[in-house]
Design a protein around this motif. Structure first.
Motif, PDB file in Angstrom:
ATOM      1  N   LYS A  55      -0.800 -21.508  -0.537  1.00  0.00           N
ATOM      2  CA  LYS A  55      -1.359 -21.124  -1.840  1.00  0.00           C
ATOM      3  C   LYS A  55      -0.665 -19.918  -2.480  1.00  0.00           C
ATOM      4  O   LYS A  55      -1.296 -19.150  -3.211  1.00  0.00           O
ATOM      5  CB  LYS A  55      -2.884 -20.934  -1.734  1.00  0.00           C
ATOM      6  N   LEU A  56       0.627 -19.761  -2.183  1.00  0.00           N
ATOM      7  CA  LEU A  56       1.393 -18.672  -2.796  1.00  0.00           C
ATOM      8  C   LEU A  56       1.323 -18.781  -4.316  1.00  0.00           C
ATOM      9  O   LEU A  56       1.191 -17.780  -5.026  1.00  0.00           O
ATOM     10  CB  LEU A  56       2.857 -18.749  -2.327  1.00  0.00           C
ATOM     11  N   ASP A  57       1.375 -20.034  -4.804  1.00  0.00           N
ATOM     12  CA  ASP A  57       1.395 -20.284  -6.260  1.00  0.00           C
ATOM     13  C   ASP A  57       0.145 -19.742  -6.976  1.00  0.00           C
ATOM     14  O   ASP A  57       0.195 -19.453  -8.176  1.00  0.00           O
ATOM     15  CB  ASP A  57       1.535 -21.794  -6.528  1.00  0.00           C
ATOM     16  N   VAL A  58      -0.946 -19.592  -6.233  1.00  0.00           N
ATOM     17  CA  VAL A  58      -2.186 -19.116  -6.865  1.00  0.00           C
ATOM     18  C   VAL A  58      -2.028 -17.659  -7.344  1.00  0.00           C
ATOM     19  O   VAL A  58      -2.677 -17.224  -8.284  1.00  0.00           O
ATOM     20  CB  VAL A  58      -3.383 -19.284  -5.891  1.00  0.00           C
ATOM     21  N   LEU A  59      -1.096 -16.931  -6.708  1.00  0.00           N
ATOM     22  CA  LEU A  59      -0.891 -15.521  -7.075  1.00  0.00           C
ATOM     23  C   LEU A  59       0.122 -15.344  -8.208  1.00  0.00           C
ATOM     24  O   LEU A  59       0.374 -14.213  -8.645  1.00  0.00           O
ATOM     25  CB  LEU A  59      -0.416 -14.734  -5.845  1.00  0.00           C
ATOM     26  N   ASP A  60       0.688 -16.457  -8.692  1.00  0.00           N
ATOM     27  CA  ASP A  60       1.813 -16.401  -9.644  1.00  0.00           C
ATOM     28  C   ASP A  60       1.642 -15.468 -10.843  1.00  0.00           C
ATOM     29  O   ASP A  60       2.607 -14.861 -11.276  1.00  0.00           O
ATOM     30  CB  ASP A  60       2.125 -17.808 -10.184  1.00  0.00           C
ATOM     31  N   THR A  61       0.438 -15.406 -11.416  1.00  0.00           N
ATOM     32  CA  THR A  61       0.305 -14.633 -12.657  1.00  0.00           C
ATOM     33  C   THR A  61      -0.214 -13.209 -12.449  1.00  0.00           C
ATOM     34  O   THR A  61      -0.370 -12.459 -13.406  1.00  0.00           O
ATOM     35  CB  THR A  61      -0.662 -15.356 -13.622  1.00  0.00           C
ATOM     36  N   MET A  62      -0.456 -12.849 -11.191  1.00  0.00           N
ATOM     37  CA  MET A  62      -1.011 -11.509 -10.919  1.00  0.00           C
ATOM     38  C   MET A  62       0.001 -10.411 -11.287  1.00  0.00           C
ATOM     39  O   MET A  62       1.170 -10.506 -10.919  1.00  0.00           O
ATOM     40  CB  MET A  62      -1.331 -11.388  -9.417  1.00  0.00           C
ATOM     41  N   LYS A  63      -0.477  -9.356 -11.933  1.00  0.00           N
ATOM     42  CA  LYS A  63       0.410  -8.217 -12.281  1.00  0.00           C
ATOM     43  C   LYS A  63       0.730  -7.392 -11.038  1.00  0.00           C
ATOM     44  O   LYS A  63       1.837  -6.976 -10.809  1.00  0.00           O
ATOM     45  CB  LYS A  63      -0.300  -7.311 -13.299  1.00  0.00           C
ATOM     46  N   GLN A  64      -0.338  -7.170 -10.268  1.00  0.00           N
ATOM     47  CA  GLN A  64      -0.198  -6.401  -9.025  1.00  0.00           C
ATOM     48  C   GLN A  64      -0.926  -7.154  -7.935  1.00  0.00           C
ATOM     49  O   GLN A  64      -1.944  -7.787  -8.195  1.00  0.00           O
ATOM     50  CB  GLN A  64      -0.898  -5.049  -9.176  1.00  0.00           C
ATOM     51  N   ILE A  65      -0.397  -7.064  -6.732  1.00  0.00           N
ATOM     52  CA  ILE A  65      -1.068  -7.728  -5.610  1.00  0.00           C
ATOM     53  C   ILE A  65      -1.321  -6.697  -4.519  1.00  0.00           C
ATOM     54  O   ILE A  65      -0.417  -5.970  -4.121  1.00  0.00           O
ATOM     55  CB  ILE A  65      -0.206  -8.893  -5.074  1.00  0.00           C
ATOM     56  N   LYS A  66      -2.573  -6.670  -4.062  1.00  0.00           N
ATOM     57  CA  LYS A  66      -2.898  -5.706  -3.008  1.00  0.00           C
ATOM     58  C   LYS A  66      -2.887  -6.398  -1.647  1.00  0.00           C
ATOM     59  O   LYS A  66      -3.300  -7.551  -1.530  1.00  0.00           O
ATOM     60  CB  LYS A  66      -4.288  -5.116  -3.249  1.00  0.00           C
ATOM     61  N   ILE A  67      -2.444  -5.650  -0.647  1.00  0.00           N
ATOM     62  CA  ILE A  67      -2.514  -6.128   0.743  1.00  0.00           C
ATOM     63  C   ILE A  67      -3.271  -5.079   1.535  1.00  0.00           C
ATOM     64  O   ILE A  67      -2.934  -3.894   1.476  1.00  0.00           O
ATOM     65  CB  ILE A  67      -1.104  -6.263   1.371  1.00  0.00           C
ATOM     66  N   CYS A  68      -4.279  -5.529   2.281  1.00  0.00           N
ATOM     67  CA  CYS A  68      -4.974  -4.592   3.169  1.00  0.00           C
ATOM     68  C   CYS A  68      -4.123  -4.470   4.433  1.00  0.00           C
ATOM     69  O   CYS A  68      -3.911  -5.455   5.142  1.00  0.00           O
ATOM     70  CB  CYS A  68      -6.376  -5.109   3.498  1.00  0.00           C
ATOM     71  N   THR A  69      -3.631  -3.254   4.698  1.00  0.00           N
ATOM     72  CA  THR A  69      -2.733  -3.064   5.849  1.00  0.00           C
ATOM     73  C   THR A  69      -3.486  -2.653   7.109  1.00  0.00           C
ATOM     74  O   THR A  69      -2.945  -2.683   8.204  1.00  0.00           O
ATOM     75  CB  THR A  69      -1.673  -1.990   5.520  1.00  0.00           C
ATOM     76  N   GLY A  70      -4.720  -2.195   6.943  1.00  0.00           N
ATOM     77  CA  GLY A  70      -5.505  -1.773   8.110  1.00  0.00           C
ATOM     78  C   GLY A  70      -6.847  -1.239   7.642  1.00  0.00           C
ATOM     79  O   GLY A  70      -7.141  -1.233   6.446  1.00  0.00           O
ATOM     80  N   TYR A  71      -7.674  -0.800   8.612  1.00  0.00           N
ATOM     81  CA  TYR A  71      -9.005  -0.295   8.282  1.00  0.00           C
ATOM     82  C   TYR A  71      -9.160   1.159   8.721  1.00  0.00           C
ATOM     83  O   TYR A  71      -8.558   1.574   9.717  1.00  0.00           O
ATOM     84  CB  TYR A  71     -10.096  -1.078   9.040  1.00  0.00           C
ATOM     85  N   THR A  72     -10.037   1.890   8.037  1.00  0.00           N
ATOM     86  CA  THR A  72     -10.468   3.195   8.563  1.00  0.00           C
ATOM     87  C   THR A  72     -11.995   3.223   8.592  1.00  0.00           C
ATOM     88  O   THR A  72     -12.664   2.533   7.818  1.00  0.00           O
ATOM     89  CB  THR A  72      -9.970   4.384   7.690  1.00  0.00           C
ATOM     90  N   TYR A  73     -12.511   4.027   9.513  1.00  0.00           N
ATOM     91  CA  TYR A  73     -13.958   4.251   9.589  1.00  0.00           C
ATOM     92  C   TYR A  73     -14.161   5.756   9.747  1.00  0.00           C
ATOM     93  O   TYR A  73     -13.590   6.370  10.656  1.00  0.00           O
ATOM     94  CB  TYR A  73     -14.562   3.490  10.777  1.00  0.00           C
ATOM     95  N   ARG A  74     -14.908   6.355   8.837  1.00  0.00           N
ATOM     96  CA  ARG A  74     -15.090   7.814   8.803  1.00  0.00           C
ATOM     97  C   ARG A  74     -13.742   8.532   8.876  1.00  0.00           C
ATOM     98  O   ARG A  74     -13.549   9.473   9.646  1.00  0.00           O
ATOM     99  CB  ARG A  74     -16.006   8.272   9.930  1.00  0.00           C
ATOM    100  N   GLY A  75     -12.780   7.982   8.136  1.00  0.00           N
ATOM    101  CA  GLY A  75     -11.473   8.632   8.015  1.00  0.00           C
ATOM    102  C   GLY A  75     -10.489   8.349   9.134  1.00  0.00           C
ATOM    103  O   GLY A  75      -9.329   8.734   9.071  1.00  0.00           O
ATOM    104  N   LYS A  76     -10.935   7.648  10.180  1.00  0.00           N
ATOM    105  CA  LYS A  76     -10.032   7.366  11.320  1.00  0.00           C
ATOM    106  C   LYS A  76      -9.633   5.891  11.351  1.00  0.00           C
ATOM    107  O   LYS A  76     -10.458   5.029  11.053  1.00  0.00           O
ATOM    108  CB  LYS A  76     -10.746   7.693  12.643  1.00  0.00           C
ATOM    109  N   PRO A  77      -8.367   5.600  11.738  1.00  0.00           N
ATOM    110  CA  PRO A  77      -7.961   4.195  11.808  1.00  0.00           C
ATOM    111  C   PRO A  77      -8.762   3.430  12.864  1.00  0.00           C
ATOM    112  O   PRO A  77      -9.024   3.967  13.944  1.00  0.00           O
ATOM    113  CB  PRO A  77      -6.484   4.247  12.215  1.00  0.00           C
TER     114      PRO A  77
END
Ligand code: GDP
Ligand code: IMO
Ligand code: MG
Length: 422
Positions: free
Chosen positions: A329-351
């Motif tokens: 479904k790469l094509d679904v993102l075709d018209t997006m101006k910016q695309i965000k990727i979640c690279t990881g999580y933090t909890y109370r400021g810690k990874p």
């Protein structure tokens, strides 16, 4: 590629059906080893458009399709699906093998599924209502009824009598009418008569095939984060989806699996309840839902949409030993101006990692985002990586880097031929 597992890496509907259909030309066997008709795998090819719930998505090839013992069967749905395929000109005789060890979804399982959900109220799982939880619960607590039981009418009747003795009082408490032995028997035997010619234990066939280095494709249903152990419990399904589920679900030792391909949607979706760290509740989410036609192939429910979550897929990769991924479904993102990727999580400021807590914890973590520029050009139907816009190539490379394996397939449309094979 002796035996390859194709497995969803998010919360389902990644496009497994499309990838299996594409890969099935080179396969000798395709195996469903878990789940039931909660699955909806869409295949679009020369024969038409098919939402498959039980029959493996490779049925349009020359391969033999197996529904193995770990799968649970709604016999009416199975009979309808077989009829639909035969009507479309697909020959099934001798190439669809159904294990007699499969457990049967009974009418009371569907009723109990509905009643349990109602009783849980706001805390419901958001199941597909197909009786999946209750049938697997009966399986592990020795209350199940299998195809084997249907082969002997008395054996079936005796077991059903016991089950109605247990289930009817529960139905009554919830205000449902009790089920009668006669009606249930009539309904089950009618559907059974339509599928019984396909009942053959696939194990010896698959075992021999594995020894002779035949190419077996395992088709996982649902996905890693719906797995009963490793998913976002209790917002999960009842079966074991991960690589290890294969041995229990069809008998083939996991050592035979040489390739594990994680199917990964270029963004994230989820149907039903449960935590979803990168969910978009704004107009971007609504846009992805519309452009991606994100409505359930089984229930028609709208799918929740959000950004790509690399922590989820990275963990799915670790857990299952992905050797590569297929991005869809790469094509679904075709018209997006910016695309965000979640690279990881933090909890109370810690990874933190996905496995550091439960579903409630996942509701509290904060996703860390990296923003990439969109390519704002069509990728629809592109079949060569080099022909993708540079920014789309960069997006793929970024996902590969974050997950740690190569994307050997990139799907650019729902049709079989709309794919890049690298
Ligand atoms: P599955 O359960 O993993 O087999 O996935 P579903 O069939 O439930 O949902 C995937 C949906 O996306 C189906 O409607 C497919 O036809 C569609 N699809 C698959 N790959 C692509 C793709 O690359 N682009 C687009 N636009 N649609 C796709
Ligand atoms: P495919 O194979 C997406 C979800 C339901 C619910 C939870 C439990 O097409 O990817 P269940 O009926 O299994 O007891 O529901 O699991 N779910 C799916 N979500 N795709 C699926 O299958 C799913 N099968 C079950 O929405 O949240
Ligand atoms: Mg689906």
């Amino acid at each position: 590629m002796a035996a390859t597992l194709i497995i969803g890496s998010q919360w389902g509907d990644e496009g497994k059906g499309k990838i299996i259909d594409f890969l099935s030309a080179k396969a000798d066997y395709i195996v469903r080893y878990q789940g039931g008709n909660n699955a909806g795998h869409t295949v679009i090819n020369n024969y038409g458009t098919f939402p498959l719930h039980l029959v493996p998505s490779g049925i349009f090839s020359k391969a033999t399709a197996c529904i193995s013992n770990g799968t649970v069967l709604d016999l009416e749905v199975l009979a309808e699906e077989i009829a639909m395929l035969e009507k479309a000109g697909i020959k099934l005789n001798g190439r669809l093998l159904i294990s007699p060890r499969c457990h049967i979804i009974m009418p009371y399982h569907k009723l109990l599924d509905k009643l349990y959900e109602q009783a849980k109220g706001a805390g419901k799982t958001g199941t597909t209502g197909r009786g999946i939880g209750p049938v697997y619960a009966d399986k592990v607590s020795y209350q199940g009824i299998r195809l084997y039981d249907l082969m002997n009418k008395k054996q079936f009747s005796d077991k059903l009598k016991v089950q109605l003795r247990i289930k009817n009082p529960i139905l009554k408490v919830f205000g449902e009418n009790p089920l009668t032995q006669k009606n249930v028997e009539k309904m089950i035997f009618k559907a059974y008569s339509k599928i019984k010619s396909f009942i053959v234990e696939p194990y010896p066939v698959l075992s021999k095939a594995a020894k002779n280095n035949k190419h077996i494709l395992f088709e996982a249903a649902q996905a890693v984060f719906l797995d009963n152990d490793w998913g976002t419990y209790p917002y999960v399904t009842a079966s074991s989806i991960t690589t290890g589920g294969i041995n229990a679900g069809c008998g083939i030792p996991v050592q035979n699996i040489t390739d594990v391909i994680g199917v990964v949607k270029a963004y994230t979706t989820r149907v039903g309840e449960g935590p979803f760290p990168t969910e978009l509740l704004d107009k971007e989410g609504a846009y992805l839902q519309k452009k991606g036609a994100e409505f359930g192939a089984t229930t028609g429910r709208p799918r929740r949409c959000g950004w790509f979550d690399a922590e989820l897929v990275r963990f799915a990769c670790e857990l299952n030993g992905f050797t590569s991924i297929a991005i869809t479904k790469l094509d679904v993102l075709d018209t997006m101006k910016q695309i965000k990727i979640c690279t990881g999580y933090t909890y109370r400021g810690k990874p933190v990692r996905y496995y550091d807590g439960d579903a409630e914890f996942l509701k509290k973590i904060k996703p860390v985002y990296k923003i990439l520029p969109g390519w704002q050009q069509s990728t629809k139907g592109i079949t060569q990586f080099e022909k993708l816009p540079q920014k789309a190539q960069n997006y793929i490379k970024e996902l590969e880097k974050l997950i740690g394996v190569k994307a050997i397939y990139i799907s650019t449309g729902p049709k079989r031929e709309e794919i890049i094979a690298r």
